[in-house]
Design a protein around this motif. Sequence first.
Motif, short mmCIF file in Angstrom:
data_model
loop_
_atom_site.label_atom_id
_atom_site.label_comp_id
_atom_site.label_asym_id
_atom_site.label_seq_id
_atom_site.Cartn_x
_atom_site.Cartn_y
_atom_site.Cartn_z
N SER A 45 69.89 -2.19 -25.79
CA SER A 45 68.61 -3.11 -24.89
C SER A 45 68.33 -4.48 -25.71
CB SER A 45 66.97 -2.02 -25.32
OG SER A 45 67.25 -0.98 -24.79
N VAL A 46 68.13 -4.06 -27.24
CA VAL A 46 68.06 -5.88 -27.39
C VAL A 46 68.80 -6.35 -27.61
CG1 VAL A 46 67.62 -6.79 -29.61
CG2 VAL A 46 65.98 -5.03 -29.37
N LEU A 47 70.12 -6.04 -27.30
CA LEU A 47 70.84 -6.97 -27.19
C LEU A 47 71.39 -7.35 -25.38
CD1 LEU A 47 73.36 -8.25 -28.33
CD2 LEU A 47 74.93 -5.95 -27.85
N GLY A 48 71.37 -6.44 -24.51
CA GLY A 48 71.78 -6.75 -23.18
C GLY A 48 70.44 -7.61 -22.83
N GLY A 49 69.35 -7.74 -23.58
CA GLY A 49 68.12 -8.29 -23.15
C GLY A 49 68.43 -9.45 -23.98
N ARG A 50 69.33 -9.15 -25.10
CA ARG A 50 69.57 -11.22 -25.36
C ARG A 50 70.36 -12.14 -24.61
NH1 ARG A 50 69.27 -15.37 -26.99
NH2 ARG A 50 70.06 -16.51 -28.53
N LEU A 51 71.70 -10.96 -24.60
CA LEU A 51 72.37 -11.73 -23.32
C LEU A 51 72.21 -11.62 -22.26
CD1 LEU A 51 75.92 -9.63 -24.92
CD2 LEU A 51 74.72 -11.55 -25.65
N THR A 52 71.88 -11.22 -21.27
CA THR A 52 71.72 -11.50 -19.91
C THR A 52 70.76 -12.30 -19.40
OG1 THR A 52 70.93 -8.61 -19.79
CG2 THR A 52 69.65 -10.56 -17.84
N PRO A 53 69.65 -13.44 -20.63
CA PRO A 53 68.80 -14.65 -20.15
C PRO A 53 70.35 -16.13 -20.04
CG PRO A 53 67.52 -13.33 -21.12
CD PRO A 53 69.22 -12.57 -21.44
N PRO A 54 70.86 -15.96 -21.14
CA PRO A 54 71.71 -16.80 -20.63
C PRO A 54 73.18 -16.63 -20.14
CG PRO A 54 72.13 -15.61 -22.64
CD PRO A 54 70.74 -15.83 -21.89
N TYR A 55 73.43 -15.68 -19.79
CA TYR A 55 74.65 -15.15 -19.45
C TYR A 55 75.17 -14.57 -17.56
CZ TYR A 55 76.49 -16.04 -23.54
OH TYR A 55 77.40 -16.88 -24.92
N TYR A 56 73.45 -14.09 -17.61
CA TYR A 56 74.01 -13.86 -16.25
C TYR A 56 72.35 -14.84 -14.90
CZ TYR A 56 71.91 -11.10 -11.50
OH TYR A 56 71.94 -11.00 -10.16
N PHE A 57 71.34 -15.30 -16.04
CA PHE A 57 70.74 -16.47 -15.18
C PHE A 57 71.26 -17.85 -15.83
CE2 PHE A 57 67.97 -12.03 -14.96
CZ PHE A 57 67.37 -12.29 -14.01
N GLY A 58 71.84 -17.73 -16.49
CA GLY A 58 72.47 -19.43 -17.23
C GLY A 58 70.67 -19.65 -18.16
N GLU A 59 70.27 -19.13 -18.72
CA GLU A 59 68.72 -19.42 -19.42
C GLU A 59 69.56 -19.70 -20.18
OE1 GLU A 59 65.68 -17.10 -19.32
OE2 GLU A 59 65.32 -16.81 -17.01
N GLY A 60 68.31 -21.29 -20.84
CA GLY A 60 68.93 -21.59 -23.20
C GLY A 60 69.75 -22.00 -23.16
N GLY A 61 70.67 -22.76 -22.12
CA GLY A 61 71.77 -22.90 -22.93
C GLY A 61 72.99 -22.41 -22.72
N GLY A 62 72.87 -21.31 -21.77
CA GLY A 62 73.65 -20.54 -21.01
C GLY A 62 74.11 -20.85 -20.04
N PRO A 63 75.72 -20.19 -20.10
CA PRO A 63 76.70 -20.98 -19.17
C PRO A 63 76.14 -19.75 -17.45
CG PRO A 63 77.94 -19.24 -20.39
CD PRO A 63 76.17 -19.35 -21.08
N GLY A 64 75.43 -19.05 -18.12
CA GLY A 64 75.77 -17.97 -16.51
C GLY A 64 76.88 -17.80 -16.03
N GLY A 65 77.02 -17.10 -14.88
CA GLY A 65 78.34 -16.29 -14.26
C GLY A 65 78.51 -15.03 -14.75
N TRP A 66 78.40 -14.41 -15.18
CA TRP A 66 77.88 -12.90 -16.25
C TRP A 66 77.50 -12.15 -14.89
CZ3 TRP A 66 81.94 -11.02 -19.42
CH2 TRP A 66 81.92 -12.66 -20.37
N ILE A 67 77.60 -10.20 -15.25
CA ILE A 67 77.02 -9.60 -14.44
C ILE A 67 77.11 -8.58 -15.55
CG2 ILE A 67 76.94 -7.57 -13.32
CD1 ILE A 67 76.46 -10.09 -12.13
N ILE A 68 75.82 -8.06 -16.46
CA ILE A 68 76.00 -7.58 -17.64
C ILE A 68 75.29 -6.54 -17.49
CG2 ILE A 68 75.61 -7.47 -19.77
CD1 ILE A 68 76.10 -10.24 -20.37
N LEU A 69 76.18 -4.66 -17.38
CA LEU A 69 74.95 -3.98 -17.07
C LEU A 69 74.86 -2.59 -18.29
CD1 LEU A 69 76.71 -2.95 -14.06
CD2 LEU A 69 74.42 -4.15 -14.40
N ASP A 70 73.75 -2.13 -18.49
CA ASP A 70 74.05 -0.53 -19.54
C ASP A 70 74.58 0.34 -18.57
OD1 ASP A 70 71.90 -2.11 -20.71
OD2 ASP A 70 70.72 -2.13 -19.80
N GLU A 71 75.75 0.71 -19.16
CA GLU A 71 75.55 2.27 -19.12
C GLU A 71 75.74 2.59 -18.19
OE1 GLU A 71 72.56 5.55 -20.35
OE2 GLU A 71 73.17 4.80 -22.58
N PRO A 72 77.38 1.36 -17.57
CA PRO A 72 78.54 1.90 -16.51
C PRO A 72 78.97 3.10 -16.98
CG PRO A 72 78.80 -0.33 -17.38
CD PRO A 72 77.60 -0.14 -17.95
#
Length: 187
Positions: A45-72
Motif C-alpha cells: 500500500s505504501v509503495l503504491g501510494g508513493r509511486l502513483t502521484p508522480p507516475y500516474y498524476f505527474g505530481e512532485g516532479g514525476g513524469p506521469g504516463g503510467w498506470i499502476i495497479l494493486d494485485e491485477p
Amino acid sequence: MAEHARRRAVYEDLFSIPENMTGEIINGDLHVTPRPSRKHALTSSVLGGRLTPPYYFGEGGGPGGWIILDEPEIALGENILVPDLAGWKKERFPVEEPHNWISVTPDWVCEILSPATAQVDRTEKMPVYARHLVSHAWLIDPILKTLEVFRLEPERWIVLGVFAKSAKVRAEPFSEIEIDLGLLWLE
C-alpha cells in the motif's frame, strides 16, 4: 502400470478457491495462497501510494504516463499471475477488454515476498515474467526489509541493486523519485 497425464489448470479453476485466498495459474498448476499479512499489505500500500502521484498524476516532479495497479490479474500465455503491484506505460495499457484479466505484459512488476510465496515468486513467477518480456521487476521482503531491483536483459534478469532497511533509493523504472525504504516496513 499406466501413468495418468496431469490435468492442466484452467481459468475456471480460479472460481473454486475460497474468497479469502489468491489463486494463480503458473506453468499449468493452480497455486492458492492466503491473503497477505499486515506487513505485506502495508508495504504494498505504501509503495503504491508513493509511486502513483508522480507516475500516474505527474505530481512532485514525476513524469506521469503510467498506470499502476494493486494485485491485477494478468494473463501471460497460459499463466494467470497476480503480482502485488504492476505498472504499464499508459499508451500500452488496454482500457477495455472482454474479460477480467489484463492481456498486455506489464512494464514493471513488484512481488512482496512472504514465507508462503517467496519460493514461487522467485523460481516460478520470475521466469514467466522474463519469458513474456516484463522489463523490470522488484522483489521486496518486508520481514528482511530488503528491495531487489531487476532489469530484463536478453534472456535473463540483471540485478541492478539490493537495498535494505531505511536506504533512500532511486530505482528503475522509477528513478526520477527517491523512495525511503524505511517507510515500507511495519515496525
